[in-house]
Design an enzyme around this catalytic site. Structure first.
Site, short mmCIF file in Angstrom:
data_model
loop_
_atom_site.label_atom_id
_atom_site.label_comp_id
_atom_site.label_asym_id
_atom_site.label_seq_id
_atom_site.Cartn_x
_atom_site.Cartn_y
_atom_site.Cartn_z
N SER A 55 0.79 -1.22 0.00
CA SER A 55 0.00 0.00 0.00
C SER A 55 0.82 1.28 0.00
O SER A 55 0.33 2.32 -0.44
CB SER A 55 -0.95 0.02 1.21
OG SER A 55 -0.22 -0.05 2.41
N HIS A 92 -5.44 -3.43 -2.72
CA HIS A 92 -5.22 -2.41 -3.74
C HIS A 92 -5.12 -2.99 -5.16
O HIS A 92 -4.88 -2.23 -6.11
CB HIS A 92 -3.95 -1.62 -3.42
CG HIS A 92 -4.03 -0.91 -2.11
ND1 HIS A 92 -4.58 0.35 -1.97
CD2 HIS A 92 -3.66 -1.29 -0.86
CE1 HIS A 92 -4.53 0.72 -0.70
NE2 HIS A 92 -3.98 -0.26 0.00
N LYS A 152 -12.24 0.31 -1.90
CA LYS A 152 -11.23 0.99 -2.73
C LYS A 152 -11.70 0.95 -4.19
O LYS A 152 -12.61 1.68 -4.55
CB LYS A 152 -9.87 0.35 -2.50
CG LYS A 152 -9.40 0.55 -1.04
CD LYS A 152 -8.06 -0.05 -0.77
CE LYS A 152 -7.52 0.33 0.59
NZ LYS A 152 -8.34 -0.15 1.73
#
Length: 386
Positions: free
Chosen positions: A181, A209, A239
């Protein structure tokens, strides 16, 4: 009179401020997107995890409105009491099919999912082998599980193999971010799976991610990892998916065990069913999102090309929407972030302990919702102020 413990807290806060480590919350008005209103000011945002621009996607908004009439707002109970709605069930089945795993379980947050999985699968006779750059939730989960926590240098497979070979633990689990990240690089999935097979360990991959972004949107798993019974896959849904929560996908027996033993799943009220309905639409958008992903890849290439000759700071190697510009000191990162904000560009300064001391950075995150002009504006501003 102020008591001693409170005084120590106040002294600690003053020390954080002096070291440029104090954090404060920015106040967002309106919807999330490439342009947002923060603290009353309209800015271009380069610090959101909304990689595909789905957080305000009209199709998801319509799904939320439609679901409200069918399920109301709150779940009303824990999943194992009376809070498990058909929307939850339908999303779990759809998610498992999408990522190519037999079964899935929806958690309220990614943090809770990591806590739930590691504490359910491991105990005092277990050992977790974690990359040193893993997200804090993986570290906390390993510590709370009661298992031994052994950390290996970032992506150092030779060190990891030595640790696995020396382990006497009954249950072994390799835990790794799939996309890291703060650095934006990608774990070597198949090489980790080789080690898991050789040393009879679980492989737990946190793809917070990568899901929605990598490959065809199904995340960073290789086809071999999708087929492996020892691979447990986590996708965060707040996300690229644009909503909230997290889903864990694995062998059906693993999911059944988590339902029985994962305390953060058992002992909390279920997430609002309307979010699960939104996530069903999000999966459809991700599956059909090749154009968004192509636009995002274009932004990454444009940024990296534009900042190649930057005089102060250097981009870490990354092909993902996470583009870290390392500048060194906390003060330098904060000043650079503030200078960009004066130009209407919001880019977060990341400092210790989130990243190692003297590697403070601007963490630039790109979105399909950005335009090429937005990226060009950031490149120009960084050359001007750096």
């Amino acid at each position: 009179m102020t008591h001693a413990a409170l005084t120590r807290l106040q002294d600690g806060l003053a020390a954080l401020q002096a070291d440029h480590l104090e954090r404060r919350r920015l106040l967002l008005d309106g919807v999330q997107g490439a342009r947002v209103t923060i603290d009353g000011r309209r800015v271009v945002s380069f610090c959101s995890n909304d990689y595909l621009g789905l957080a305000a996607e009209p199709a998801l908004v319509r799904a939320a409105h439609a679901a409200l009439d069918k399920c109301g707002v709150g779940a009303g109970a824990a999943h194992l009491i009376a809070g498990h709605h058909r929307f939850h069930e339908d999303f779990e089945a759809a998610f498992a099919r999408f990522v190519g795993k037999p079964a899935a379980l929806l958690f309220t947050t990614g943090y809770m999912a990591n806590l739930g999985v590691l504490t359910a699968l491991l105990g005092r006779r277990g050992e977790v082998f974690g990359d040193k750059l893993n997200h804090a939730s993986l570290v906390d989960a390993a510590q709370l599980s009661g298992a031994t926590l052994t950390r290996y240098r970032h992506n150092d497979l030779a060190q990891l193999e030595g640790q696995l070979a020396a382990s006497k633990a009954q249950d072994k689990l390799i835990a790794s971010d799939l996309v890291f990240s703060m650095d934006g690089d990608i774990a070597p999935v198949d090489a980790l799976l080789d080690l898991a097979e050789r040393h009879d360990a679980w492989l737990y991959l946190d793809d917070a991610h990568g899901f929605g972004v990598l490959n065809d949107g199904r995340g960073g798993l290789s086809e071999r990892a999708r087929a492996s019974d020892r691979v447990i896959y986590l996708a965060t849904l707040g996300k690229a998916a644009g909503v909230a929560g997290a889903a864990v996908a694995a062998h059906a027996s693993v999911i059944d065990w988590l339902i029985q033993k994962a305390r953060p799943y058992i002992y909390t009220t279920a997430s609002p069913p309307l979010l699960a309905a939104c996530l069903l639409e999000s999966l459809r958008q991700i599956a059909a999102g090749d154009a968004r992903r192509e636009r995002l890849r274009g932004h990454v290439a444009q940024l990296r090309e534009g900042l190649a000759g930057l005089k102060h700071g250097a981009l870490l190697p990354s092909d993902t929407p996470i583009q870290p510009l390392v500048v060194g000191t906390n003060d330098a990162a904060v000043r650079l972030s503030q200078a960009l904000l004066q130009r209407g560009l919001l880019v977060a300064a990341i400092r210790a302990p989130t990243v190692p001391v003297n590697t403070a950075r601007l963490r630039i995150t790109l979105s399909a919702a950005h335009s090429a002009d937005d990226v060009a504006l950031l490149v120009e501003a960084l050359h001007a102020v750096a």
